[in-house]
Each structure stands twice: as C-alpha cells, then as structure tokens.
Design an enzyme around this catalytic site. Structure first.
Site, PDB file in Angstrom:
ATOM      1  CE  LYS A  42      24.313 -76.596  62.928  1.00  0.00           C
ATOM      2  NZ  LYS A  42      25.068 -75.411  63.411  1.00  0.00           N
ATOM      3  CG  ASP A 126      28.554 -63.925  68.936  1.00  0.00           C
ATOM      4  OD1 ASP A 126      29.123 -64.545  69.848  1.00  0.00           O
ATOM      5  OD2 ASP A 126      27.412 -63.449  69.036  1.00  0.00           O
TER       6      ASP A 126
END
Length: 265
Positions: A42, A126
């Site tokens: 992002k 993760d």
C-alpha cells in the site's frame, strides 16, 4: 558511531503499524538520524512523515533501472529518511517481492551504511511470505515488535507472527497494544503476551486526534506536539530505545488460543 538500532514492526494489516512507526520515528527524530522503510504494498507508511505519498522502489525501477539514492530516498518531518518498497498491481505478482528488491537496492546503494542511529521497518501482515520475512531472515532487523489490539483476528495474526519469529530465531522485544476500545482489551493483550513468553512494552489508547493528524498527512508529533497522545508515542519510543529484554516467543497452539480467547467473552 554507535551501532545502528534496527527494529521491525509486524502486525495484522490495518492494525495501525504505520501510525505507530511514523510517530515513534518522529519522536526519535529530535536527536537521532532515523530511516523508515515501508514494507507494505500500500506504500502508506511514510505519508504522514513526508506529507504525501512518495514513489516506491518498485515503481521507480520500472522507469529507471539504474536508480540512485535520490530516486528512492525522501526526507520527511525533522529530516527522517523515508523509503517505500511498494508492490505489484493488486492481483498480479508477489507483494513480498517488493521487499526483497528494495532491500537489495538499499544495500547496493550503501544506504544502510550511512550514519544512522535507528532503522524502522513497517512490515505487513505475518511472516508466512518469504518476502515479508526478509528484514528478519536476512538480518536487516535485529529486534521485532508486534502491534495488536485485543481483537481475535489481530491476536491470531500476532500468534502467527510469533511462529515466524521463533522459526527465524528472532529477538522479540514485546507487544504494542494499539487499543480499539473493546471490553477487557488490555487484560486480553497482557495475558496473550505472557502466554507467548513476552510482555506488553507499550499501550496506545484510541484517540480521535490520530485520525485528524492523518487526514492532514501529519504525525501526531507534528500536528499536536503538546498533546497527551504525542507524549504516549514519545514514551513508547523511549521504551523501545532502552529495551534490553528480548526473548524467543512461544506461540500458542490454535486450539489453546481459541480457548484462551473464549474466556473473555
């Protein structure tokens, strides 16, 4: 020159890692040379430091294969150095690849050898993806912290991250509780931290001035420097700076995790 402190901040997407990272970077910027590396496709980690979104490493390399430092490194609030790794278009390619490419380029350009006191990596999700594990696996980061709330999915991701840290033999410095205002939140996070052989190193309460700052593309430290929230970020930054208590985490078995969480409902 003292040894550069290199930390990686992990956590579930949308849990507030970028807010934590940008504000602790700003808190350290008064007396330290700080580099922030956004490892999220992002590419929004450094927006509140620079005041706008900056070109990513991957996007820059598409138009300039022989990129130089000035093409990818941007100066933000109080001269915090900022880099965004970027990622492919949604649905195309591996997002972790951006992290690998960025780390290789930064190393080749000698940016890691500059006179830096602190490097902070903001890492998505993760560490099941090899690309996102790069800061740990390739020893770019020495310490790991996990941002979580007391919500089920945030803690589930935190537990998965603990599995990755253990597998990579990482130095786990603790959990940052970024509060969402749910019932028994701090109690839940503190017990989770104890169960994974760690502790809560900082608590950041929910506060509307965080959103107000981010709407203006500023950190809380810049927009509301005298606020209680700004002082909380300064305290968190200091706790991380002084931390010498590191462990190898012991993640919870999935069935035990569900039992642990149900008792708070």
């Amino acid at each position: 020159m003292s040894k550069t402190k290199k930390i990686a901040i992990y956590g579930k997407g949308g849990i507030g890692k970028s807010t934590i990272v940008s504000n602790i970077a700003a808190a350290n910027s008064k007396d330290k040379e700080v580099l922030v590396i956004g490892c999220d496709p992002k590419a929004d980690t450094t927006r509140t430091l620079v005041g706008e979104r900056i070109p990513t490493v991957l996007d820059t390399l598409k138009i300039k294969k022989n990129a130089v430092t000035e093409d990818i490194l941007y100066m933000g609030y109080n001269d915090v150095s900022c880099v965004e790794s970027g990622g492919p278009e949604p649905g195309v390619g591996c997002a972790g690849r951006g992290v690998i490419v960025a780390m290789n380029l930064l190393e080749r350009l000698g940016i890691f050898s500059e006179n830096l006191d602190l490097i902070i990596y903001d890492v998505l999700g993760d560490v099941v993806c090899g690309g996102f594990a790069v800061p740990l696996r390739e020893n770019f980061a020495d310490e790991v912290y996990i941002v979580t709330s007391g919500e089920y999915m945030a803690l589930y991701a935190a537990n998965n991250i603990c599995k990755g840290i253990k597998k990579l033999n990482g130095k786990f410095g603790g959990i940052i509780c970024n509060c969402r205002g749910i019932d028994n939140e701090l109690e839940i996070v503190q017990e989770f931290a104890e169960r994974v052989n760690s502790r809560v190193i900082g608590v950041v309460p929910r506060n509307e001035i965080v959103q107000k700052s981010e709407i203006d593309a500023k950190t809380v430290l810049e927009k509301f420097p005298d606020s209680k929230q700004a002082e909380i970020y300064r305290k968190l930054a200091n706790s991380i700076n002084l931390n010498n208590d590191f462990v190898i985490p012991e993640p919870i078995d999935v069935e035990v995790f569900d039992e642990f969480f149900r008792k708070f409902q």
